[in-house]
Design a protein around this motif. Structure first.
Motif, PDB file in Angstrom:
ATOM      1  N   LYS A 133       0.850  -1.190   0.000  1.00 30.70           N
ATOM      2  CA  LYS A 133       0.000   0.000   0.000  1.00 30.70           C
ATOM      3  C   LYS A 133       0.881   1.234   0.000  1.00 30.70           C
ATOM      4  CE  LYS A 133      -2.519   1.225   3.666  1.00 30.70           C
ATOM      5  NZ  LYS A 133      -3.605   1.250   4.659  1.00 30.70           N
ATOM      6  N   THR A 137      -1.068   7.762  -0.645  1.00 28.88           N
ATOM      7  CA  THR A 137      -2.352   7.695  -1.347  1.00 28.88           C
ATOM      8  C   THR A 137      -3.295   6.637  -0.785  1.00 28.88           C
ATOM      9  OG1 THR A 137      -1.627   6.057  -2.978  1.00 28.88           O
ATOM     10  CG2 THR A 137      -1.236   8.415  -3.505  1.00 28.88           C
ATOM     11  N   GLN A 139      -3.480   3.733  -1.837  1.00 30.32           N
ATOM     12  CA  GLN A 139      -3.765   2.784  -2.912  1.00 30.32           C
ATOM     13  C   GLN A 139      -2.963   1.502  -2.685  1.00 30.32           C
ATOM     14  OE1 GLN A 139      -3.311   4.476  -6.800  1.00 30.32           O
ATOM     15  NE2 GLN A 139      -3.956   2.611  -7.846  1.00 30.32           N
ATOM     16  N   SER A 140      -3.627   0.346  -2.834  1.00 29.00           N
ATOM     17  CA  SER A 140      -2.942  -0.921  -2.593  1.00 29.00           C
ATOM     18  C   SER A 140      -3.041  -1.841  -3.802  1.00 29.00           C
ATOM     19  CB  SER A 140      -3.526  -1.606  -1.355  1.00 29.00           C
ATOM     20  OG  SER A 140      -4.871  -1.949  -1.562  1.00 29.00           O
ATOM     21  N   TRP A 141      -2.190  -2.850  -3.814  1.00 31.02           N
ATOM     22  CA  TRP A 141      -2.172  -3.838  -4.881  1.00 31.02           C
ATOM     23  C   TRP A 141      -1.514  -5.113  -4.348  1.00 31.02           C
ATOM     24  CZ3 TRP A 141       1.309  -0.148  -4.003  1.00 31.02           C
ATOM     25  CH2 TRP A 141       2.660  -0.459  -4.085  1.00 31.02           C
ATOM     26  N   SER A 169       3.544  -0.893 -10.648  1.00 26.80           N
ATOM     27  CA  SER A 169       2.391  -0.810  -9.733  1.00 26.80           C
ATOM     28  C   SER A 169       2.686   0.146  -8.578  1.00 26.80           C
ATOM     29  CB  SER A 169       2.033  -2.192  -9.186  1.00 26.80           C
ATOM     30  OG  SER A 169       1.492  -2.993 -10.210  1.00 26.80           O
ATOM     31  N   ALA A 173       0.691   3.609  -7.789  1.00 27.08           N
ATOM     32  CA  ALA A 173       0.027   3.728  -6.479  1.00 27.08           C
ATOM     33  C   ALA A 173       0.526   4.925  -5.695  1.00 27.08           C
ATOM     34  CB  ALA A 173       0.234   2.441  -5.669  1.00 27.08           C
TER      35      ALA A 173
END
Length: 179
Positions: A133, A137, A139-141, A169, A173
């Motif tokens: 993460k 931000t 934002q995770s993946w 990625s 992110a």
């Protein structure tokens, strides 16, 4: 004649030492609150010039300052962990690292560089899976990554930890470097 319990006292081979050390190192990431960077370094790395390299394009340093360079020595390795944790959060799970069956160990491989300890042999590769993460931000993946451990000392302490992950990625992110 064999001594009593001799079958229980089999000496560890170099292969087993490297595999056990690699698995212990990976296991430490499953409990990061109890394994801060200084503890990881002191318990798993050589004391004379440990190195960490997270491979990736140098241009990505604007957003991912830990990427594309080798951190050498204890202070620089701590800097790597600091830059990494300021940028990304690592969220492991029980399946993040494989057991012994999922490691590739070559106790005679040469990583291609000589150290103060000489021509150091042995390499262990491990493929991991986890969620990451972006700190700023959120934002995770999910991704797979590879650890290659090499330049071990006689006791199996790691001399060089190399990481191959998914910089694209992470780049997306993390977002704009002006944030």
């Amino acid at each position: 004649m064999f001594a009593p319990n001799a079958h229980h006292e089999i000496a560890k081979t170099r292969y087993t030492i490297l595999q056990d050390r690699a698995l212990a190192f990976c296991s430490a990431f499953l409990d990061l609150p109890n394994n801060p960077p200084d503890k990881l370094l002191s318990e798993h790395f050589v004391t004379d010039g440990p190195k960490i390299t997270e491979h990736g394009p140098e241009w990505a340093n604007k957003r991912l300052p830990f990427l594309g360079r080798t951190f050498s020595g204890g202070d620089e390795c701590l800097e790597y962990f600091s830059l990494l944790s300021d940028t990304l959060e690592f969220i492991p799970n029980k399946q993040t690292f494989p057991g012994k069956e999922g490691t590739i160990v070559d106790d005679t491989a040469f990583a291609g560089s000589k150290t103060a300890r000489g021509d150091v042999r042995g390499m262990v590769s491990v493929v991991g899976r986890a969620k990451f993460k972006a700190v700023k931000t959120g934002q995770s993946w999910d991704e797979q990554f590879i650890y290659r451990l090499s330049e071990f000392d006689e006791d199996g302490r790691i001399g060089h930890w190399e990481v191959w992950a998914d910089p694209l990625s992470a780049w997306v992110a993390v977002g704009d470097e002006k944030q």
